[in-house]
Scaffold this active site. Structure first.
Site, PDB file in Angstrom:
ATOM      1  N   ASP A 164       0.838  -1.192   0.000  1.00  0.00           N
ATOM      2  CA  ASP A 164       0.000   0.000   0.000  1.00  0.00           C
ATOM      3  C   ASP A 164       0.869   1.236   0.000  1.00  0.00           C
ATOM      4  O   ASP A 164       1.971   1.220  -0.559  1.00  0.00           O
ATOM      5  CB  ASP A 164      -0.906  -0.035   1.243  1.00  0.00           C
ATOM      6  CG  ASP A 164      -2.210   0.700   1.018  1.00  0.00           C
ATOM      7  OD1 ASP A 164      -2.269   1.893   1.327  1.00  0.00           O
ATOM      8  OD2 ASP A 164      -3.161   0.082   0.515  1.00  0.00           O
ATOM      9  N   HIS A 201      -3.132   5.969   4.347  1.00  0.00           N
ATOM     10  CA  HIS A 201      -3.941   4.839   3.868  1.00  0.00           C
ATOM     11  C   HIS A 201      -3.369   3.513   4.375  1.00  0.00           C
ATOM     12  O   HIS A 201      -4.096   2.680   4.938  1.00  0.00           O
ATOM     13  CB  HIS A 201      -3.979   4.874   2.342  1.00  0.00           C
ATOM     14  CG  HIS A 201      -4.985   3.975   1.709  1.00  0.00           C
ATOM     15  ND1 HIS A 201      -4.679   2.684   1.310  1.00  0.00           N
ATOM     16  CD2 HIS A 201      -6.287   4.167   1.389  1.00  0.00           C
ATOM     17  CE1 HIS A 201      -5.753   2.135   0.757  1.00  0.00           C
ATOM     18  NE2 HIS A 201      -6.737   3.010   0.801  1.00  0.00           N
ATOM     19  N   SER A 411     -11.097  -0.951   0.378  1.00  0.00           N
ATOM     20  CA  SER A 411      -9.728  -0.950   0.901  1.00  0.00           C
ATOM     21  C   SER A 411      -9.691  -1.390   2.354  1.00  0.00           C
ATOM     22  O   SER A 411      -8.718  -2.025   2.792  1.00  0.00           O
ATOM     23  CB  SER A 411      -9.127   0.456   0.831  1.00  0.00           C
ATOM     24  OG  SER A 411      -8.400   0.657  -0.335  1.00  0.00           O
TER      25      SER A 411
END
Length: 475
Positions: A164, A201, A411
């Site tokens: 990621d 994230h 996600s």
């Protein structure tokens, strides 16, 4: 799909890949981006055949042999693929559809796809139509899912690799991430000290994993640090690099991918997926946030028989956990759904508050046509990229993050499902992650309604439903 949001995101991704001419298509509803004027092929005889076929096609249909039909570097490498230029992007028209048509007859004869678009692979809530952007959560608000019972034992911990964005620099100040390792985010803020889009994230995902499965060794690799976007031709090599650094883990949590018009996978991932099949690793992958049933790869490999045991595709449930989130992709290729709307985890560390300016605006109604108060609508904010904002004089909203946030997208349903597999491995002393994943699905008696279908649902014991409407974000 929402064309406005799609175009906003297209412009953002194009800026992150300034040297790569991108296009979309074949129309807005398809939801995928790809390199203009270039196709992707397997290196060797197939590449030469494609070159010759495209030249012949252009000669017969246009009366000329374009000099620009040629292979362009870097060549193949471990992924076994190469790029072939089939047109000049500066000329305006994209020649990729013509090139694809030129080899379709040969593909039908050989029973094998020879050529494909060079897709842009991106973080799932960034996939040209994000689930939403993060919302600050008070320090007093607990994580959701809350930390499960049980401790961390380095001798028995399940190895999880998160591919990621990297970790924020002060992530260890969040207790659940005290022993998480990996790459740090390259650049967290812009020249004005404002948090860049998508920073945090990977940290948010790691926090969800650690909450659901405390007995995990989580490694976060910043493979997608550059705005979460990378060409398919490079993505396979980046995945190989991620697993080569630390060895193949028990579980890979991957919240990235791309839709595609093809139904047998991505040429650029062929080599990686074939090697994955020979390992014991379970790939847990996000189904994407286009709100449609178009397969999203690599999650959609779960529907191919040869990969059914090694890929778990995950869609998102809405905040009440009873049905699918408005943005979630769906269809028989999605194996399971888990909570993915308004989850609470760590976005930044707890050392210094940092501002963030919204990039997208909320909508008056759900952009996917849902009839509940979804994240398309709440909390209300105005974003920098929104069309018509300057003509109205509306200023983009700014907020402060100081640790926890709420965020939505497949996600985040993905690490929840990955964590449940890891937790089962610990609870049952199971050493085979694929066996643990299969058993988890076999024992999943709960169901949720997703676009008229009743599908398997995984809801962690420590997850709690949240109100459908939350207070508006202050300007």
């Amino acid at each position: 799909m929402a064309p406005q949001r799609f175009h906003e995101q297209f412009d953002h991704i194009q800026r992150s890949l300034p040297d790569v001419p991108l296009t979309m298509g074949p129309d807005d509803s398809a939801g995928f981006l790809y390199e203009k004027g270039v196709v992707l092929v397997r290196d060797g005889e197939e590449a030469g055949f494609v070159e010759d076929t495209v030249r012949t096609h252009f000669t017969e249909t246009q009366g000329l042999v374009p000099d620009h039909v040629r292979r362009i570097g870097p060549q193949a490498g471990r992924t076994g693929v190469t790029r072939i230029r089939v047109g000049d992007p500066a000329e305006g028209e994209d020649t990729v559809p013509h090139a694809l048509r030129a080899v379709r007859e040969a593909e039908d004869r050989q029973g094998r796809r020879l050529v494909g678009r060079n897709h842009v692979v991106h973080i799932a809530p960034v996939n040209a139509c994000p689930g939403d952007e993060p919302v600050p959560a008070p320090r007093t608000e607990p994580a959701n899912p809350a930390p499960a019972e049980g401790g961390y034992d380095p001798g028995t911990a399940v190895g999880v690799l998160v591919v990621d964005t990297g970790l924020v620099h002060d992530h260890r100040s969040y207790p659940l991430l005290a022993h998480t390792t990996g790459d740090t985010q390259l650049t967290e803020t812009d020249d004005h000290g404002v948090l860049r889009q998508y920073v945090g994230h990977g940290t948010f995902i790691a926090g969800l994993l650690a909450a659901v499965a405390p007995n995990t060794d989580i490694t976060v690799r910043g493979t997608l640090n550059d705005a979460g976007a990378v060409l398919e031709s490079e993505f396979g090599a980046l995945l190989f690099e991620a697993v080569d650094r630390d060895g193949w883990p028990d579980i890979i949590s991957l919240s990235a991918g791309t839709p595609s018009a093809d139904h047998d996978g991505l040429i650029g991932l062929d080599a990686f997926m074939q090697e994955l099949r020979e390992q014991r690793t379970l790939l847990v992958a996000a189904a994407g946030n286009n709100g449609c049933d178009t397969p999203f790869w690599p999650a959609a490999y779960a529907a191919l028989p040869e990969y059914a045991d090694c890929v778990l595709s995950v869609g998102a449930l809405r905040a009440d956990g009873e049905s699918g989130a408005c943005f979630t992709n769906h269809g028989p290729w999605v194996r399971v759904h888990a909570p993915g709307e308004r989850l609470t985890s760590a976005l930044t560390g707890f050392v210094t508050p940092v501002p963030y300016v919204y990039q997208h605006s909320t909508y008056d109604t759900c952009r996917f046509g849902a009839d509940y108060p979804c994240t398309c609508q709440y909390p209300r904010h105005t974003g920098v990229l929104s069309e018509g904002r300057e003509s109205t004089g509306a200023k983009p909203d700014q907020v402060m993050f100081e640790g926890l946030a709420q965020w939505s997208g497949t996600s985040f349903a993905t690490p929840v499902a990955a964590g449940l597999v890891a937790a089962r491995m610990t609870a049952y002393r199971e050493r085979d992650p694929r066996a643990a994943g299969a058993a988890l699905l076999a024992d999943a008696t709960e169901r949720a309604e997703v676009r008229g279908a009743h599908v398997p649902a995984l809801r962690p014991p420590t997850w709690r439903p949240v109100p459908a409407v939350i207070p508006a974000v202050p300007a």
